[in-house]
Design a protein around this motif. Structure first.
Motif, PDB file in Angstrom:
ATOM      1  N   SER A 220      -8.850  -6.793  13.460  1.00  0.00           N
ATOM      2  CA  SER A 220      -8.194  -6.241  12.324  1.00  0.00           C
ATOM      3  C   SER A 220      -6.673  -6.063  12.715  1.00  0.00           C
ATOM      4  O   SER A 220      -6.339  -5.959  13.848  1.00  0.00           O
ATOM      5  CB  SER A 220      -8.720  -4.783  12.307  1.00  0.00           C
ATOM      6  N   PRO A 221      -5.848  -6.032  11.739  1.00  0.00           N
ATOM      7  CA  PRO A 221      -4.351  -5.693  11.985  1.00  0.00           C
ATOM      8  C   PRO A 221      -4.083  -4.478  12.624  1.00  0.00           C
ATOM      9  O   PRO A 221      -2.949  -4.113  13.146  1.00  0.00           O
ATOM     10  CB  PRO A 221      -3.772  -5.790  10.448  1.00  0.00           C
ATOM     11  N   VAL A 222      -5.098  -3.482  12.555  1.00  0.00           N
ATOM     12  CA  VAL A 222      -4.836  -2.209  13.272  1.00  0.00           C
ATOM     13  C   VAL A 222      -5.911  -2.082  14.475  1.00  0.00           C
ATOM     14  O   VAL A 222      -6.304  -0.852  15.067  1.00  0.00           O
ATOM     15  CB  VAL A 222      -4.992  -0.885  12.556  1.00  0.00           C
TER      16      VAL A 222
ATOM     17  N   ARG B 266       1.214   2.261  -4.257  1.00  0.00           N
ATOM     18  CA  ARG B 266       2.206   2.227  -2.966  1.00  0.00           C
ATOM     19  C   ARG B 266       1.855   3.071  -1.935  1.00  0.00           C
ATOM     20  O   ARG B 266       1.880   4.377  -2.112  1.00  0.00           O
ATOM     21  CB  ARG B 266       3.666   1.890  -3.182  1.00  0.00           C
ATOM     22  N   ILE B 267       1.691   2.830  -0.773  1.00  0.00           N
ATOM     23  CA  ILE B 267       1.539   3.694   0.499  1.00  0.00           C
ATOM     24  C   ILE B 267       2.680   3.260   1.351  1.00  0.00           C
ATOM     25  O   ILE B 267       2.610   1.900   1.750  1.00  0.00           O
ATOM     26  CB  ILE B 267       0.435   3.734   1.023  1.00  0.00           C
ATOM     27  N   ALA B 268       3.497   4.054   1.903  1.00  0.00           N
ATOM     28  CA  ALA B 268       4.759   3.611   2.996  1.00  0.00           C
ATOM     29  C   ALA B 268       5.162   2.595   2.548  1.00  0.00           C
ATOM     30  O   ALA B 268       5.685   1.582   3.215  1.00  0.00           O
ATOM     31  CB  ALA B 268       3.900   3.591   4.359  1.00  0.00           C
ATOM     32  N   GLY B 269       5.771   2.213   1.217  1.00  0.00           N
ATOM     33  CA  GLY B 269       6.456   1.219   0.848  1.00  0.00           C
ATOM     34  C   GLY B 269       5.520  -0.073   0.611  1.00  0.00           C
ATOM     35  O   GLY B 269       6.217  -1.281  -0.001  1.00  0.00           O
ATOM     36  N   ALA B 270       4.271  -0.090   0.817  1.00  0.00           N
ATOM     37  CA  ALA B 270       3.504  -1.445   0.778  1.00  0.00           C
ATOM     38  C   ALA B 270       2.694  -1.065  -0.583  1.00  0.00           C
ATOM     39  O   ALA B 270       2.032  -0.211  -0.742  1.00  0.00           O
ATOM     40  CB  ALA B 270       2.712  -1.534   2.003  1.00  0.00           C
ATOM     41  N   GLU B 271       2.477  -2.418  -1.241  1.00  0.00           N
ATOM     42  CA  GLU B 271       1.558  -2.433  -2.461  1.00  0.00           C
ATOM     43  C   GLU B 271       0.300  -2.485  -1.763  1.00  0.00           C
ATOM     44  O   GLU B 271      -0.295  -3.172  -1.104  1.00  0.00           O
ATOM     45  CB  GLU B 271       1.896  -3.449  -3.169  1.00  0.00           C
ATOM     46  N   VAL B 272      -0.765  -1.551  -2.466  1.00  0.00           N
ATOM     47  CA  VAL B 272      -2.195  -1.670  -2.199  1.00  0.00           C
ATOM     48  C   VAL B 272      -3.038  -1.364  -3.263  1.00  0.00           C
ATOM     49  O   VAL B 272      -2.322  -1.179  -4.385  1.00  0.00           O
ATOM     50  CB  VAL B 272      -2.658  -0.386  -1.056  1.00  0.00           C
ATOM     51  N   VAL B 273      -4.230  -1.895  -3.127  1.00  0.00           N
ATOM     52  CA  VAL B 273      -5.211  -1.583  -4.172  1.00  0.00           C
ATOM     53  C   VAL B 273      -6.311  -0.532  -3.825  1.00  0.00           C
ATOM     54  O   VAL B 273      -6.778  -0.653  -2.880  1.00  0.00           O
ATOM     55  CB  VAL B 273      -5.859  -2.960  -4.523  1.00  0.00           C
ATOM     56  N   LEU B 274      -6.149   0.709  -4.671  1.00  0.00           N
ATOM     57  CA  LEU B 274      -7.022   1.717  -4.337  1.00  0.00           C
ATOM     58  C   LEU B 274      -8.308   1.609  -5.394  1.00  0.00           C
ATOM     59  O   LEU B 274      -8.187   1.570  -6.515  1.00  0.00           O
ATOM     60  CB  LEU B 274      -6.352   3.156  -4.642  1.00  0.00           C
ATOM     61  N   MET B 275      -9.548   1.460  -4.630  1.00  0.00           N
ATOM     62  CA  MET B 275     -10.696   1.355  -5.517  1.00  0.00           C
ATOM     63  C   MET B 275     -11.475   2.569  -5.347  1.00  0.00           C
ATOM     64  O   MET B 275     -11.788   3.209  -3.981  1.00  0.00           O
ATOM     65  CB  MET B 275     -11.773   0.273  -4.804  1.00  0.00           C
TER      66      MET B 275
ATOM     67  N   HIS C 194      -6.978  -1.280   0.076  1.00  0.00           N
ATOM     68  CA  HIS C 194      -7.166  -2.689   0.272  1.00  0.00           C
ATOM     69  C   HIS C 194      -5.451  -3.127   0.382  1.00  0.00           C
ATOM     70  O   HIS C 194      -4.804  -2.754  -0.629  1.00  0.00           O
ATOM     71  CB  HIS C 194      -7.677  -3.570  -0.814  1.00  0.00           C
ATOM     72  N   SER C 195      -5.183  -3.646   1.557  1.00  0.00           N
ATOM     73  CA  SER C 195      -3.832  -3.615   1.936  1.00  0.00           C
ATOM     74  C   SER C 195      -3.722  -5.221   2.323  1.00  0.00           C
ATOM     75  O   SER C 195      -4.749  -5.742   2.996  1.00  0.00           O
ATOM     76  CB  SER C 195      -3.297  -2.887   2.709  1.00  0.00           C
ATOM     77  N   ARG C 196      -2.670  -5.753   2.286  1.00  0.00           N
ATOM     78  CA  ARG C 196      -2.466  -7.110   2.762  1.00  0.00           C
ATOM     79  C   ARG C 196      -2.378  -7.083   4.201  1.00  0.00           C
ATOM     80  O   ARG C 196      -1.834  -5.933   4.588  1.00  0.00           O
ATOM     81  CB  ARG C 196      -1.190  -7.773   2.277  1.00  0.00           C
ATOM     82  N   VAL C 197      -2.769  -7.852   5.073  1.00  0.00           N
ATOM     83  CA  VAL C 197      -2.821  -7.736   6.439  1.00  0.00           C
ATOM     84  C   VAL C 197      -1.378  -7.483   6.960  1.00  0.00           C
ATOM     85  O   VAL C 197      -1.481  -6.576   7.994  1.00  0.00           O
ATOM     86  CB  VAL C 197      -3.270  -9.188   6.980  1.00  0.00           C
ATOM     87  N   ALA C 198      -0.117  -7.856   6.613  1.00  0.00           N
ATOM     88  CA  ALA C 198       0.845  -7.762   7.196  1.00  0.00           C
ATOM     89  C   ALA C 198       1.446  -6.346   6.926  1.00  0.00           C
ATOM     90  O   ALA C 198       2.132  -5.660   7.824  1.00  0.00           O
ATOM     91  CB  ALA C 198       2.125  -8.526   6.833  1.00  0.00           C
ATOM     92  N   ASP C 199       0.667  -5.697   5.703  1.00  0.00           N
ATOM     93  CA  ASP C 199       1.326  -4.346   5.464  1.00  0.00           C
ATOM     94  C   ASP C 199       0.295  -3.153   6.362  1.00  0.00           C
ATOM     95  O   ASP C 199       0.641  -2.034   6.045  1.00  0.00           O
ATOM     96  CB  ASP C 199       1.259  -3.975   3.976  1.00  0.00           C
ATOM     97  N   THR C 200      -0.784  -3.533   6.718  1.00  0.00           N
ATOM     98  CA  THR C 200      -1.854  -2.566   7.000  1.00  0.00           C
ATOM     99  C   THR C 200      -1.375  -1.844   8.183  1.00  0.00           C
ATOM    100  O   THR C 200      -1.656  -0.561   8.064  1.00  0.00           O
ATOM    101  CB  THR C 200      -3.121  -3.371   7.217  1.00  0.00           C
TER     102      THR C 200
ATOM    103  N   VAL D 296       0.390   1.176   6.505  1.00  0.00           N
ATOM    104  CA  VAL D 296      -0.454   1.953   5.621  1.00  0.00           C
ATOM    105  C   VAL D 296      -1.378   2.967   6.444  1.00  0.00           C
ATOM    106  O   VAL D 296      -1.517   3.924   6.196  1.00  0.00           O
ATOM    107  CB  VAL D 296      -1.222   0.929   4.707  1.00  0.00           C
ATOM    108  N   TRP D 297      -2.098   2.142   7.436  1.00  0.00           N
ATOM    109  CA  TRP D 297      -2.849   3.000   8.411  1.00  0.00           C
ATOM    110  C   TRP D 297      -2.249   4.141   9.044  1.00  0.00           C
ATOM    111  O   TRP D 297      -2.642   5.402   9.073  1.00  0.00           O
ATOM    112  CB  TRP D 297      -3.411   2.092   9.371  1.00  0.00           C
ATOM    113  N   ASP D 298      -0.923   3.920   9.486  1.00  0.00           N
ATOM    114  CA  ASP D 298      -0.084   4.990  10.192  1.00  0.00           C
ATOM    115  C   ASP D 298       0.042   5.968   9.263  1.00  0.00           C
ATOM    116  O   ASP D 298       0.173   7.372   9.632  1.00  0.00           O
ATOM    117  CB  ASP D 298       1.174   4.403  10.831  1.00  0.00           C
ATOM    118  N   ALA D 299       0.603   5.852   7.881  1.00  0.00           N
ATOM    119  CA  ALA D 299       0.895   6.679   7.117  1.00  0.00           C
ATOM    120  C   ALA D 299      -0.378   7.641   6.785  1.00  0.00           C
ATOM    121  O   ALA D 299      -0.198   8.984   6.620  1.00  0.00           O
ATOM    122  CB  ALA D 299       1.236   6.255   5.736  1.00  0.00           C
TER     123      ALA D 299
END
Length: 813
Positions: free
Chosen positions: A430-432, A619-628, A641-647, A650-653
């Protein structure tokens, strides 16, 4: 003029026991226009040097089915084809040294009983009645299998081949396949005798299967182990006893020490599976040979020294025997030790029946399974345990070698439900991952993706040895309880890398999708749970469907289902539609619990008033996400759901906003507890082709108003006629252990069903099981018993509603 065939309906590459069985079973169902190609004489690969043991024992329901079928077939095969067969049904004694091993045996006894086999547990005092030469002072018991025995592998193969020839099939010996190419809708298989055109091709090439697979663009996940067994000369005492008794000793397996010992005439055959094992053909110094027909490796007895000594201490009679011969031959292994039987992923009209570690005992059943795949496109038993699509391409040669050696060295190991095998890990992160690990995550691999199973607290025992128990209350239990209660009372976050994710686009996509699933296609901006059935109405897979726009959808499914579901979708795809695998580009977290809305409100610009089964871009922490707006945990929640580079940001926020609100990370063990309390099904446990959509209790996901969808006719007929089983949730008054998969359900002294999942529900403080029960008993309040490791525990059928939050008020809140 040559009579070499230039065409066939099916060509099988490989003339070992499995290839011959595939040919035999294809002929049995009327497909006689088949040709088998063997580069040398039949049996030239692993078959000729195989020991020929035929156990029915397995802790896998599907593999037990396959091996049981083999044993039944072999008992009548010689007479059926008029071929002499040396098949000795001696029975077997499988020794146990620990309580945990006896629990495994008790589970297998229950499974065997359900399949019609009378397996038995022997006490230490009863073992010598079956095997008088045995030292029993340190044993806890044994499993006796009356159906076990040994067969001559060459005779078995020749009998299958004779039967196939009698029905009209062709076998071309000394005729190697040298290549394959696709021309139109046909395969063209090249040989020194000429080309053969065929509709379907089967790779049954044993330890050459990887080389054959390359012709089809496949890199098979396999490696080759060196396996030795030792033959000992006649022992007068054994000869005297055997002649007096009128039969051979049962086959002995000391599984905790890791070897088998079999009477061979009036001597012994000893076959260890040693931890200090050896792989072959894995380096430039040990290249893969062009031909290894009827060949063996040099003896290498030093690595067997401990096992030989242990066997002699267990059966002192062995010390009197003279060693006469050592067989050291190649045996192929997949990374999980199970064979490849089924569709060749991504390749049309091509199948695999190869990489058999126990090819003799599985050949009969494998031939049946392969013939069903070829002729019907589906199998009687759900065979996911052997499906080539369970591997997805990340399994490089180094991984295959390491996992193959791990499996070989632990061939007889118990597979505990909370134990994670350590070799070949950290393949996909995972990216995190670093953040999750720093929080105390204990990881397990899902299609190579490392996911947190549970989060260790200070003082929790995280050793591998502590995982080796069937008991519910292992070192994870307290931590998992805290994780579940955090989800109930505040919020939890689960990092979930590896969700399989496909984007479906093209004119007519909605109409096409409607014909593939049993239910309704969600309207734009909405989510839905969709079930894909086969022609018999059986459950093929489950996907979440998100309608992104006119004729554009996300199809999201289990990590382990990636290759399976992609192949299913592509096989049924129509012109004008496109399917893109986006699995690697996205990451997912589940944020769930009553505080989840407040946490998201602080970090996102989303409209959090949108209801259940909606989704939106935010948007979370400036990153575009999809919330389901869904939660497999059964609480208010969202999938992020976030793109790998943005994750990472997003997680930290989310973590920062959640900390003052009681947010806690949770793992897969907690998710299993939470989902069972809601009656949510898991793929290839509760959801499999062993059950129809109706039997699975999923009629609410069937849209009968649709004129056509796959399986509709079969399901309509089943509904009209009534069905034998129904899905139920049980509350079980269990002891120390939760019911494993395929625990039998009893009523008035008869087996009436089976569990498909079982776990402790921490929110409801009870042991729960999901399962299938005889339809007339599937009413709330019915009292039954669930067999757990040999004991029968009272259970009650619960109402057809979730045990936790029956009205879904918390979920929809």
């Amino acid at each position: 003029m040559s009579d070499f065939p230039t065409s066939a309906r099916v060509v099988i590459i490989g003339g070992g026991a499995v290839g011959a069985s595939a040919l035999y079973h294809l002929c049995k169902v009327g497909w006689t226009d088949c040709v088998l190609l063997e580069k040398n004489e039949l049996t030239a690969g692993s078959t000729w040097h195989a020991a020929g043991n035929v156990p029915t024992f397995s802790s896998s329901w599907s593999i037990m089915n396959m091996q049981r079928y083999s044993a039944e077939l072999y008992r009548g095969l010689g007479a059926a084809v008029d071929y002499p067969m040396n098949y000795h049904v001696t029975g077997s004694v499988r020794l146990g040294h620990t309580k945990e091993r006896l629990q495994e045996f008790q589970r297998v006894v229950g499974m065997g009983r359900y399949q019609g086999m009378d397996l038995n547990i022997l006490s230490p005092g009863e073992i010598r009645d079956r095997y008088p030469f045995l030292e029993t002072h340190d044993l806890t018991g044994a499993l006796y299998d009356p159906y076990d025995g040994d067969i001559d592998p060459a005779q078995l193969t020749q009998a299958l081949a004779k039967g196939a020839r009698q029905m009209g099939a062709r076998i071309e010996r000394f005729c190697p396949a040298t290549g394959a190419r696709r021309e139109g809708d046909e395969w063209v298989i090249s040989t020194p005798k000429g080309d053969i055109r065929c509709e379907i091709v089967v790779n049954a090439a044993g330890y050459y299967a990887r080389e054959v697979g390359k012709w089809f663009g496949r890199d098979l996940p396999m490696m080759v182990m060196s396996h030795q067994y030792l033959l000992f000369d006649t022992i007068p005492e054994l000869e005297s006893w055997s002649k007096s008794a009128g039969h051979k000793l049962p086959l002995l397996r000391d599984v905790d020490s890791s070897y088998y010992l079999r009477q061979e005439k009036y001597g012994f055959n000893l076959g260890p599976y040693e931890r200090n094992c050896k792989a072959h053909w894995v380096s430039p110094d040990d290249p893969f040979p062009e031909d290894f027909s009827f060949q063996l490796f040099p003896d290498d007895l030093e690595r067997l020294e401990w096992y030989i000594g242990d066997a002699m201490a267990r059966v002192p009679l062995l010390e009197k025997a003279a060693l006469t011969k050592v067989i050291n031959g190649p045996i192929p292994y997949t990374p999980d030790g199970n064979p490849l039987i089924g569709p060749m992923p991504g390749v049309p009209n091509a199948f695999e029946a190869c990489v058999f570690t126990f090819g003799i005992c599985q050949a009969g059943g494998a031939g049946k399974v392969l013939a069903e795949w070829v002729t019907e496109g589906a199998t009687e038993w759900d065979m996911w345990s052997c499906d080539p699509r369970r591997f997805t391409g990340f399994e490089d040669p180094d991984y295959c070698v390491k996992k193959g050696m791990e499996v070989y060295g632990h061939e007889y190991a118990i597979h505990f439900p909370h134990h994670a095998w350590p070799v070949g890990r950290m393949k996909k992160l995972s990216p995190v991952h670093d953040r999750v690990a720093a929080m105390g995550a204990q990881f397990g691999a899902y299609n190579g993706w490392e996911r947190a199973l549970w989060y260790a607290r200070p003082g929790d025992d995280t050793s591998e040895e502590a995982q080796r128990t069937w008991d519910r209350e292992g070192p994870w239990f307290g931590a998992v309880r805290e994780e579940c209660l955090a989800v109930r009372d505040a919020a939890g976050i689960l990092d979930l890398p590896g969700f399989s994710r496909f984007r479906l686009t093209g004119a007519g996509a909605a109409d096409w999708l409607s014909r593939q699933i049993t239910g309704k296609v969600p309207r734009e901006g909405r989510l839905g749970l969709a079930y894909f059935a086969d022609a018999k109405g059986r459950i093929v897979t489950e996907m979440s469907v998100a309608s992104l726009g006119p004729d554009e959808f996300w199809l999201i499914t289990a990590a382990t289902a990636q290759a399976h579901d992609r192949e299913w979708l592509e096989r049924h795809m129509e012109p004008g539609l496109a399917l893109t695998d986006e699995t690697e580009g996205w990451a997912t977290q589940i944020l769930t619990g009553p505080a989840s809305r407040a946490i998201l409100a602080e970090v996102s610009d989303a409209d959090l008033s949108r209801g259940w089964l909606s989704f939106q871009t935010a948007r979370i922490a400036g990153a575009e996400v999809v919330l389901m707006r869904v939660s497999f945990a059964g609480e208010l929640g969202w999938e992020i759901h976030s793109r790998v580079a943005d994750t990472p940001r997003v997680w930290d926020a989310v973590i920062a906003a959640g900390k003052p609100r009681g947010l806690r990370p949770f793992g897969m063990f907690a998710l299993n507890s939470l989902r069972i309390e809601k009656g949510y099904r898991a793929w290839k446990g509760d959801l499999s082709t062993d059950y129809t959509v109706l039997q699975g209790g999923l009629e609410r996901f069937i849209d009968w108003s649709k004129p056509d969808f796959r399986g509709r006719a079969a399901l309509a007929a089943e509904k009209q006629a009534g069905f034998a089983k129904r899905f139920v949730t049980l509350k079980v008054e269990a002891g120390d252990c939760d019911p494993p998969y395929m625990s039998t359900i009893w009523h008035e002294g008869r087996v009436v069903g089976e569990t498909t999942s079982g776990y402790w529900g921490h929110r409801v403080e009870a042991c729960l099981a999901l399962g299938m029960l005889r339809a007339d008993l599937a009413t709330p309040g019915t009292r039954v018993e669930v067999e757990i490791f040999g004991g029968r525990y009272p259970a009650e059928v619960l109402a057809d509603a979730p045990v936790w939050d029956a009205e879904n008020a918390r979920l929809r809140g």
